[in-house]
Design a protein around this motif. Structure first.
Motif, PDB file in Angstrom:
ATOM      1  N   THR A 118      11.096   4.316   6.182  1.00  0.00           N
ATOM      2  CA  THR A 118      11.713   4.390   7.541  1.00  0.00           C
ATOM      3  C   THR A 118      10.623   4.757   8.635  1.00  0.00           C
ATOM      4  O   THR A 118      10.772   3.981   9.592  1.00  0.00           O
ATOM      5  CB  THR A 118      12.702   5.665   7.465  1.00  0.00           C
ATOM      6  N   GLY A 119       9.651   5.528   8.231  1.00  0.00           N
ATOM      7  CA  GLY A 119       8.647   5.918   9.238  1.00  0.00           C
ATOM      8  C   GLY A 119       7.818   4.746   9.520  1.00  0.00           C
ATOM      9  O   GLY A 119       7.583   4.348  10.621  1.00  0.00           O
ATOM     10  N   VAL A 120       7.500   3.772   8.527  1.00  0.00           N
ATOM     11  CA  VAL A 120       6.825   2.689   8.716  1.00  0.00           C
ATOM     12  C   VAL A 120       7.563   1.566   9.455  1.00  0.00           C
ATOM     13  O   VAL A 120       7.114   0.960  10.657  1.00  0.00           O
ATOM     14  CB  VAL A 120       5.882   2.085   7.484  1.00  0.00           C
TER      15      VAL A 120
ATOM     16  N   GLU B  72      -8.493   3.601   4.754  1.00  0.00           N
ATOM     17  CA  GLU B  72      -7.655   2.716   4.665  1.00  0.00           C
ATOM     18  C   GLU B  72      -7.335   1.828   5.678  1.00  0.00           C
ATOM     19  O   GLU B  72      -6.767   0.621   5.731  1.00  0.00           O
ATOM     20  CB  GLU B  72      -6.256   3.596   4.433  1.00  0.00           C
ATOM     21  N   LEU B  73      -7.494   2.366   7.132  1.00  0.00           N
ATOM     22  CA  LEU B  73      -7.597   1.618   8.362  1.00  0.00           C
ATOM     23  C   LEU B  73      -8.489   0.656   8.146  1.00  0.00           C
ATOM     24  O   LEU B  73      -8.173  -0.478   8.884  1.00  0.00           O
ATOM     25  CB  LEU B  73      -7.691   2.610   9.347  1.00  0.00           C
TER      26      LEU B  73
ATOM     27  N   MET C 297      -1.413  24.157   1.991  1.00  0.00           N
ATOM     28  CA  MET C 297      -0.208  23.206   1.675  1.00  0.00           C
ATOM     29  C   MET C 297      -0.019  22.290   2.856  1.00  0.00           C
ATOM     30  O   MET C 297       0.055  22.865   4.191  1.00  0.00           O
ATOM     31  CB  MET C 297       0.926  24.071   1.423  1.00  0.00           C
ATOM     32  N   HIS C 298       0.445  21.194   2.676  1.00  0.00           N
ATOM     33  CA  HIS C 298       0.943  20.270   3.720  1.00  0.00           C
ATOM     34  C   HIS C 298       2.607  20.827   3.885  1.00  0.00           C
ATOM     35  O   HIS C 298       3.319  20.011   3.297  1.00  0.00           O
ATOM     36  CB  HIS C 298       0.839  18.528   3.333  1.00  0.00           C
ATOM     37  N   ALA C 299       2.589  21.694   4.624  1.00  0.00           N
ATOM     38  CA  ALA C 299       4.153  22.276   4.852  1.00  0.00           C
ATOM     39  C   ALA C 299       4.870  21.615   5.776  1.00  0.00           C
ATOM     40  O   ALA C 299       5.818  22.082   6.296  1.00  0.00           O
ATOM     41  CB  ALA C 299       3.931  23.805   4.661  1.00  0.00           C
ATOM     42  N   CYS C 300       3.876  20.915   6.841  1.00  0.00           N
ATOM     43  CA  CYS C 300       4.647  20.335   7.830  1.00  0.00           C
ATOM     44  C   CYS C 300       4.494  18.888   7.773  1.00  0.00           C
ATOM     45  O   CYS C 300       5.097  18.323   8.763  1.00  0.00           O
ATOM     46  CB  CYS C 300       3.695  20.654   9.275  1.00  0.00           C
ATOM     47  N   GLY C 301       4.402  18.244   6.613  1.00  0.00           N
ATOM     48  CA  GLY C 301       4.579  16.814   6.574  1.00  0.00           C
ATOM     49  C   GLY C 301       3.364  16.086   7.224  1.00  0.00           C
ATOM     50  O   GLY C 301       3.616  14.935   7.387  1.00  0.00           O
ATOM     51  N   HIS C 302       2.312  16.440   7.644  1.00  0.00           N
ATOM     52  CA  HIS C 302       1.292  15.744   8.537  1.00  0.00           C
ATOM     53  C   HIS C 302       0.747  14.636   7.503  1.00  0.00           C
ATOM     54  O   HIS C 302       0.167  13.436   7.645  1.00  0.00           O
ATOM     55  CB  HIS C 302       0.281  16.430   8.719  1.00  0.00           C
ATOM     56  N   ASP C 303       0.712  14.791   6.208  1.00  0.00           N
ATOM     57  CA  ASP C 303       0.484  13.798   4.892  1.00  0.00           C
ATOM     58  C   ASP C 303       1.632  12.626   5.131  1.00  0.00           C
ATOM     59  O   ASP C 303       1.095  11.554   4.940  1.00  0.00           O
ATOM     60  CB  ASP C 303       0.432  14.425   3.695  1.00  0.00           C
ATOM     61  N   ILE C 304       2.772  12.864   5.480  1.00  0.00           N
ATOM     62  CA  ILE C 304       3.639  11.976   5.874  1.00  0.00           C
ATOM     63  C   ILE C 304       3.298  10.939   7.027  1.00  0.00           C
ATOM     64  O   ILE C 304       3.150   9.687   6.857  1.00  0.00           O
ATOM     65  CB  ILE C 304       5.031  12.378   6.154  1.00  0.00           C
ATOM     66  N   HIS C 305       2.893  11.821   7.924  1.00  0.00           N
ATOM     67  CA  HIS C 305       2.338  11.102   9.226  1.00  0.00           C
ATOM     68  C   HIS C 305       1.143  10.006   8.870  1.00  0.00           C
ATOM     69  O   HIS C 305       1.091   9.034   9.293  1.00  0.00           O
ATOM     70  CB  HIS C 305       2.220  11.910  10.122  1.00  0.00           C
ATOM     71  N   ALA C 306       0.084  10.568   8.246  1.00  0.00           N
ATOM     72  CA  ALA C 306      -1.029   9.909   7.754  1.00  0.00           C
ATOM     73  C   ALA C 306      -0.701   8.718   7.091  1.00  0.00           C
ATOM     74  O   ALA C 306      -1.066   7.425   7.341  1.00  0.00           O
ATOM     75  CB  ALA C 306      -2.019  10.830   7.113  1.00  0.00           C
ATOM     76  N   THR C 307       0.374   8.796   5.932  1.00  0.00           N
ATOM     77  CA  THR C 307       0.573   7.675   5.345  1.00  0.00           C
ATOM     78  C   THR C 307       1.416   6.602   6.128  1.00  0.00           C
ATOM     79  O   THR C 307       1.164   5.605   5.933  1.00  0.00           O
ATOM     80  CB  THR C 307       1.495   8.302   4.066  1.00  0.00           C
ATOM     81  N   VAL C 308       2.312   7.125   7.156  1.00  0.00           N
ATOM     82  CA  VAL C 308       3.068   6.252   7.691  1.00  0.00           C
ATOM     83  C   VAL C 308       2.130   5.222   8.825  1.00  0.00           C
ATOM     84  O   VAL C 308       2.295   4.303   8.960  1.00  0.00           O
ATOM     85  CB  VAL C 308       4.165   6.761   8.572  1.00  0.00           C
ATOM     86  N   LEU C 309       1.063   6.117   9.262  1.00  0.00           N
ATOM     87  CA  LEU C 309       0.173   5.172  10.161  1.00  0.00           C
ATOM     88  C   LEU C 309      -0.770   4.214   9.260  1.00  0.00           C
ATOM     89  O   LEU C 309      -0.821   3.154   9.881  1.00  0.00           O
ATOM     90  CB  LEU C 309      -0.926   6.522  10.658  1.00  0.00           C
ATOM     91  N   VAL C 310      -0.937   4.717   8.212  1.00  0.00           N
ATOM     92  CA  VAL C 310      -1.757   3.470   7.222  1.00  0.00           C
ATOM     93  C   VAL C 310      -0.746   2.347   7.077  1.00  0.00           C
ATOM     94  O   VAL C 310      -1.311   1.132   7.200  1.00  0.00           O
ATOM     95  CB  VAL C 310      -2.338   4.226   5.871  1.00  0.00           C
ATOM     96  N   GLY C 311       0.361   2.624   6.704  1.00  0.00           N
ATOM     97  CA  GLY C 311       1.227   1.633   6.230  1.00  0.00           C
ATOM     98  C   GLY C 311       1.634   0.827   7.440  1.00  0.00           C
ATOM     99  O   GLY C 311       1.680  -0.505   7.578  1.00  0.00           O
TER     100      GLY C 311
ATOM    101  N   LEU D 259      -0.932   3.483  21.862  1.00  0.00           N
ATOM    102  CA  LEU D 259      -1.486   4.523  21.212  1.00  0.00           C
ATOM    103  C   LEU D 259      -0.412   5.115  20.186  1.00  0.00           C
ATOM    104  O   LEU D 259       0.706   5.329  20.577  1.00  0.00           O
ATOM    105  CB  LEU D 259      -1.936   5.698  21.974  1.00  0.00           C
ATOM    106  N   MET D 260      -0.799   4.862  18.852  1.00  0.00           N
ATOM    107  CA  MET D 260       0.147   5.625  17.947  1.00  0.00           C
ATOM    108  C   MET D 260      -0.906   6.639  17.184  1.00  0.00           C
ATOM    109  O   MET D 260      -1.818   6.518  16.733  1.00  0.00           O
ATOM    110  CB  MET D 260       0.377   4.681  17.095  1.00  0.00           C
ATOM    111  N   ARG D 261      -0.116   8.029  17.112  1.00  0.00           N
ATOM    112  CA  ARG D 261      -0.797   9.190  16.513  1.00  0.00           C
ATOM    113  C   ARG D 261      -0.256   9.762  15.388  1.00  0.00           C
ATOM    114  O   ARG D 261       0.855   9.573  15.113  1.00  0.00           O
ATOM    115  CB  ARG D 261      -0.858  10.169  17.748  1.00  0.00           C
ATOM    116  N   ALA D 262      -1.236   9.945  14.449  1.00  0.00           N
ATOM    117  CA  ALA D 262      -0.697  10.902  13.102  1.00  0.00           C
ATOM    118  C   ALA D 262      -1.625  11.950  13.022  1.00  0.00           C
ATOM    119  O   ALA D 262      -2.999  12.151  13.295  1.00  0.00           O
ATOM    120  CB  ALA D 262      -1.040   9.998  12.019  1.00  0.00           C
ATOM    121  N   ASP D 263      -1.000  13.004  12.885  1.00  0.00           N
ATOM    122  CA  ASP D 263      -1.848  14.438  12.639  1.00  0.00           C
ATOM    123  C   ASP D 263      -2.242  14.490  11.108  1.00  0.00           C
ATOM    124  O   ASP D 263      -1.213  13.878  10.485  1.00  0.00           O
ATOM    125  CB  ASP D 263      -1.331  15.522  13.295  1.00  0.00           C
ATOM    126  N   ILE D 264      -3.125  15.306  10.704  1.00  0.00           N
ATOM    127  CA  ILE D 264      -3.507  15.377   9.491  1.00  0.00           C
ATOM    128  C   ILE D 264      -3.653  16.603   8.770  1.00  0.00           C
ATOM    129  O   ILE D 264      -4.000  16.599   7.786  1.00  0.00           O
ATOM    130  CB  ILE D 264      -4.803  14.299   9.252  1.00  0.00           C
TER     131      ILE D 264
END
Ligand SMILES: [Zn+2]
Ligand SMILES: [Zn+2]
Length: 443
Positions: free
Chosen positions: A427-429, A66-67, A131-145, A96-101
């Motif tokens: 909001t993240g993006v 995506e990036l 499971m994505h129980a810490c929301g790192h999938d949110i972080h990855a999506t926000v980074l792409v957006g 630097l902007m970081r997302a964990d995955i």
């Protein structure tokens, strides 16, 4: 009309010469809205296909794809399954902007249509749910957006974006691995580092900041309390490690209560104690496992030193010989240093977030005793100032319901943690974009 558009409209009405001319927030809001359906699909796909720390092959490849599609220059396999995406846009600072995955070995119980059903064999050979129980999938999506929006707004900023797709946050290993693999030498050196982490307490649509310490030093310590075993009926012929371990557990509690200033937070938790097999056998050893938490390096060093001293001292008091004193092991691999939000950078970011989201959407949060290896990006010789921003992920009505019923909300890492995607991701993006446009403002 959302609060940002409302604020923009109010400023227009008030005739602010500076901001009236700046239609960027409204433009970004339109871009985020247009990008959202694809981002939502991307998020649901990541959520349904979580991967454990050090195993993030599919996730890293999806984010990298995506990036690259957004026009960034992407290097994969940096520090294991990490990826680095660079967007150079003229002369200016490097952000630097970081997302964990990575995800966690948790069986998802959210009941969502896109809930994970994944089970894998982990690196230790055990079959576990994921499971994505810490929301790192949110972080990855926000980074792409964020990458998509900023790539389409190159006329409005100058400098270099350095997007870091980080694996193995939950093990505290990924940031160190990427730094060791040349993150600050093979790629442009950052002037600031920013990350977002979702929050299981803040309402979706809001963000939270804090200056100074935000997350704690985390250390794991294993202790083998050794004794001289024998028959339970003849304790006089033994050195009982069960009694000694019990003394050590209690004495360790005085590190925080008697040796540490009440103004310097610290935690000593003995989370595991195992010894013996039978009531009438005094065992040869007892094993203790501890987690230690603190903010300052000095408190951290003192706490570890005190654990060693107390173990040794109690064993000597129990009459153990020098060659049977407790073995204290600090597990370096699992250590994470505290996250210190640079005050000046955090104030600047808070200003940008307040201008874009509205003051009522930006809260001041409390420091936490959890750990976050984002801290490592500010702990190198380059001393990059950093800021970790929290993004609300909870439906406001759920917060109200929890307050009414007294039933606590699911925490991060809970099998029932279910971020509400649309307002959280939008909001993240928006927040990441606002931060980037401020820090990389055209001179
Ligand atoms: Zn986590
Ligand atoms: Zn996390």
């Amino acid at each position: 009309m959302n609060s940002r558009l409302l604020a923009a409209a109010l400023l227009l009405a008030l005739g602010s010469p500076l901001l009236a001319a700046d239609e960027t927030p409204a433009l970004v809001a339109r871009k985020v809205a247009a990008a959202y359906p694809a981002l939502d699909a991307f998020y649901q796909d990541l959520h349904a296909h979580p991967e454990l720390s050090l195993m993030e092959v599919r996730t890293a490849a999806a984010v990298a794809r995506e990036l690259r599609a957004a026009g960034l220059e992407v290097t994969e396999h940096v520090g294991g399954h990490g990826a680095v995406a660079v967007l150079k846009n003229g002369t200016g600072p490097v952000l630097l902007m970081r997302a964990d995955i990575d995800a966690l070995p948790v069986a998802e119980e959210t009941g969502l249509p896109y809930a994970s059903k994944v089970r894998v064999t982990d690196l230790a050979g055990a079959e576990v749910p994921v499971m994505h129980a810490c929301g790192h999938d949110i972080h990855a999506t926000v980074l792409v957006g964020t990458a998509q929006v900023l790539a389409s707004l190159r006329d409005r900023w100058a400098g270099t974006l350095l997007l870091v797709v980080q694996p193995a946050e939950e093990r505290g290993l990924g940031a160190t691995a990427m730094l060791a693999d040349g993150l600050y030498s093979r790629f442009p050196q950052p002037d600031f580092a920013v990350a977002e982490h979702d929050s299981a307490t803040l309402p979706a649509g809001t963000v939270g900041t804090i200056e100074g310490y935000a997350m704690a030093n985390v250390d794991w310590v294993d202790i083998t309390v050794r004794g001289i075993g024998g028959h339970g009926a003849y304790p006089q012929n033994t050195k009982d490690p069960v009694v000694l371990a019990a003394r050590i557990v209690l004495a360790l509690q005085t590190i925080v209560s008697r040796e540490t200033s009440p103004l310097n937070p610290a935690v000593v938790t003995v989370g595991s104690i195992h010894g013996g097999t039978k009531p009438n056998v005094i065992p040869d050893e007892v094993k203790l496992r501890l987690t230690l938490r603190s903010y300052s390096d000095a408190v951290r060093a003192h706490t570890i030193e005190a654990v060693r001293r107390i173990c040794r001292g109690e064993a000597i008091a129990a009459g153990l010989p020098e060659d049977r004193l407790p073995v204290v092991t600090v597990i370096e691999d699992e250590a994470t240093p505290s996250t210190y939000n640079d005050p000046a950078l955090t104030r600047r970011i808070r200003g940008a977030l307040t201008a874009w989201l509205g003051a009522d959407q930006v809260t001041t949060i409390e420091p936490e005793m959890g750990g976050e290896d984002f801290s490592q990006f500010g702990r190198t010789a380059e001393k990059v100032p950093l800021c970790l921003v929290r993004v609300g992920a909870v439906a406001p009505e759920k917060i109200a319901e929890s307050a009414r019923t007294g039933v606590p909300l699911p925490t991060l890492h809970s099998s029932k943690f279910a971020p509400v995607p649309e307002p959280t991701i939008k909001t993240g993006v928006t927040a990441m974009t606002a931060i980037a446009l401020d820090l990389l403002a055209k001179k």
